[in-house]
Scaffold this active site. Structure first.
Site, PDB file in Angstrom:
ATOM      1  N   SER A  54       1.011 -12.092  49.383  1.00 27.15           N
ATOM      2  CA  SER A  54      -0.139 -12.605  49.904  1.00 27.15           C
ATOM      3  C   SER A  54       0.420 -13.526  51.215  1.00 27.15           C
ATOM      4  CB  SER A  54      -1.112 -13.149  49.007  1.00 27.15           C
ATOM      5  OG  SER A  54      -0.915 -14.240  48.375  1.00 27.15           O
ATOM      6  N   THR A  86      -1.900 -14.104  44.563  1.00 23.34           N
ATOM      7  CA  THR A  86      -2.890 -15.343  44.396  1.00 23.34           C
ATOM      8  C   THR A  86      -2.499 -16.539  45.594  1.00 23.34           C
ATOM      9  OG1 THR A  86      -1.335 -16.144  43.012  1.00 23.34           O
ATOM     10  CG2 THR A  86      -2.988 -14.982  41.956  1.00 23.34           C
ATOM     11  N   ASP A  87      -1.724 -16.490  46.322  1.00 24.79           N
ATOM     12  CA  ASP A  87      -1.255 -17.765  47.191  1.00 24.79           C
ATOM     13  C   ASP A  87      -2.371 -17.462  48.256  1.00 24.79           C
ATOM     14  OD1 ASP A  87       1.229 -17.933  45.771  1.00 24.79           O
ATOM     15  OD2 ASP A  87       2.362 -17.304  47.384  1.00 24.79           O
TER      16      ASP A  87
HETATM   17  N1  ASP Z   1       3.437 -15.140  45.873  1.00 17.28           N
HETATM   18  C1  ASP Z   1       2.444 -14.348  45.240  1.00 17.28           C
HETATM   19  C2  ASP Z   1       1.634 -13.622  46.036  1.00 17.28           C
HETATM   20  O1  ASP Z   1       0.680 -14.267  46.706  1.00 17.28           O
HETATM   21  C3  ASP Z   1       1.885 -14.774  44.176  1.00 17.28           C
HETATM   22  C4  ASP Z   1       0.921 -13.939  43.486  1.00 17.28           C
HETATM   23  O2  ASP Z   1       0.232 -12.887  43.608  1.00 17.28           O
HETATM   24  O3  ASP Z   1       0.545 -14.315  42.227  1.00 17.28           O
HETATM   25  O4  ASP Z   1       1.670 -12.596  46.543  1.00 17.28           O
END
Ligand code: ASP
Length: 324
Positions: A54, A86-87
Site C-alpha cells: 500500500s 494497511t499502511d
Molecule cells: N506494508 C504493508 C502494506 O501496507 C502493511 C500491510 O498491508 O499490513 O502493504
C-alpha cells in the site's frame, strides 16, 4: 443470495513470509479463491485488480478502484469488499467514502500478519468484511473498515500500531460496530457529509506537520506554481509557531488553500487561542480549520474537493464540514 464483489489490491493480506522471515508479495493471491468459507450463503465474485504494497498506492489507483466500484453498482452488485495494505488503507477507504454514492455497502479490510504466519489475521478479516458487506444494516453507513472484529468508519479510523493486529482505531469517537457470532452489530450512526463524484485527481496537495521551533523554510519550499493545496498538522487545539506565519501568508496570498488539523491523536482543531500563531489568528488569516480528521484524511478531502473543481468558500465548506 447476495452477490459480493471482492476487489484485491495487494498488501500484507496477500503476502507470505519466506524462510528468512521477510514478508514478500506473491504472484498468486493466497486468499483470492478462499470463497469456500461462505459457500451457499454468498455469491462471491473476485477481481484481482492490483497487487501493490500500500505505500505504492496513489490517488490515481484510488480513483481506478472508485471507477471499478461504480461499474459494479451499475451492474447490480449487492456489496463490495476491498482488500488493501494497511499502511495507506485509511486513505483509500476515505477517498472512496468521499467519492462513492453510498448506495451499497463498501468494506475495506487488510491484515497485519501475512498469509502463512502463525495467527495470520487475513482470512478472518476477509471473511468478516464479506459478512459485513452482505448485512442489510450496513447500507447507508458510508465506506466501512473491518479489522480485528471491529467496524470503523472510513472517515475517522486510523492505523495506530506498526505491527499489532488491534492497530485500527477510531480516536475520539470509537468504532461504530462489532462483528460477533458471524454478525455485524452497530451501535453508532455516522452523520453523512457531501460526496463528490470525481473523475480525475489533482496533484500538488501536501501535508506538513508542525513542531516546536518550526520556521517558514518548508512552507517556502512548497511555494511553487504546481502547488494546489496544503494541510498542516498544527499543535494542540490548532496553533502554530509564530515564525511560520510570514511564509504561510505568502502561500495564502497566492490563493493556495491551507487546511489546519491537529497533530493530537484525539480531539479537534478549533480557533480557541488569541496569541501570535494561535487558532484565532490562523482562522482570520484564511486557513480552513478542519474538525475531526487527521492530517492524511484532511489531505484526501482537500484533494477530492480540488479535483471536483471546488475553490474559495465552496472548498472551505466541503473540507471544514467533517463532523456535522
Ligand atoms: N506494508 C504493508 C502494506 O501496507 C502493511 C500491510 O498491508 O499490513 O502493504
Amino acid at each position: 443470495m447476495k452477490t459480493i464483489l471482492a476487489i484485491h489490491t495487494g498488501g500484507t493480506i496477500s503476502m507470505s513470509q519466506n524462510e528468512k522471515g521477510e514478508v514478500v508479495p506473491n504472484d498468486d493471491n493466497p486468499i483470492a479463491d478462499q470463497q469456500v468459507i461462505l459457500q451457499g450463503q454468498i455469491n462471491l465474485i473476485t477481481d484481482e485488480m492490483f497487487n501493490l504494497p500500500s505505500p505504492h498506492v496513489t490517488p490515481a489507483v484510488m480513483l481506478a478502484i472508485k471507477q471499478r466500484i461504480m461499474k459494479a453498482i451499475d451492474e447490480g452488485i449487492d456489496g463490495v469488499v476491498i482488500t488493501h495494505g494497511t499502511d495507506t488503507l485509511e486513505e483509500t477507504a476515505y477517498f472512496l467514502d468521499l467519492t462513492l454514492p453510498n448506495t451499497i455497502p463498501v468494506v475495506v479490510t487488510g491484515a497485519m500478519r501475512s498469509s502463512n504466519e502463525i495467527g495470520s489475521d487475513g482470512l478472518y478479516n476477509f471473511r468478516n468484511a464479506i459478512l459485513v458487506a452482505a448485512t442489510d444494516e450496513s447500507y447507508g453507513k458510508g465506506v466501512l473498515v473491518v479489522m480485528n472484529d471491529e467496524i470503523h468508519t472510513a472517515r475517522y479510523v486510523t492505523k495506530t500500531h506498526t505491527t499489532n493486529v488491534a492497530t485500527f482505531r477510531t480516536p475520539t469517537f470509537g468504532p461504530i460496530g462489532i462483528v460477533t457470532q458471524n454478525k455485524a452489530k452497530y451501535f453508532q450512526e455516522l452523520i453523512r457529509t457531501e460526496v463528490a463524484d470525481i473523475n480525475r485527481v489533482v496533484k500538488g496537495v501536501f501535508l506538513i506537520k508542525a513542531y516546536a521551533g518550526m520556521d517558514g523554510e518548508l512552507f517556502d519550499a512548497i511555494n511553487q506554481p504546481t502547488t494546489n493545496g496544503l494541510v498542516i498538522e498544527g499543535l494542540g487545539a490548532g496553533n502554530l509557531p509564530p515564525q511560520t506565519l510570514p511564509a504561510i501568508q505568502r502561500l495564502l496570498a497566492k490563493h493556495i488553500p491551507i487546511v489546519l488539523v491537529s497533530r493530537c491523536y484525539n480531539g479537534v482543531a478549533q480557533a480557541i487561542y488569541d496569541y501570535e500563531g494561535g487558532g484565532i489568528q490562523l482562522k482570520k488569516m484564511g486557513m480552513i480549520l478542519c474538525q475531526g480528521l487527521n492530517g492524511q484524511k484532511a489531505r484526501i478531502k482537500l484533494l477530492v474537493g480540488l479535483s471536483d473543481g471546488k475553490h474559495g468558500e465552496k472548498l472551505a465548506e466541503f473540507v471544514r464540514n467533517a463532523i456535522s
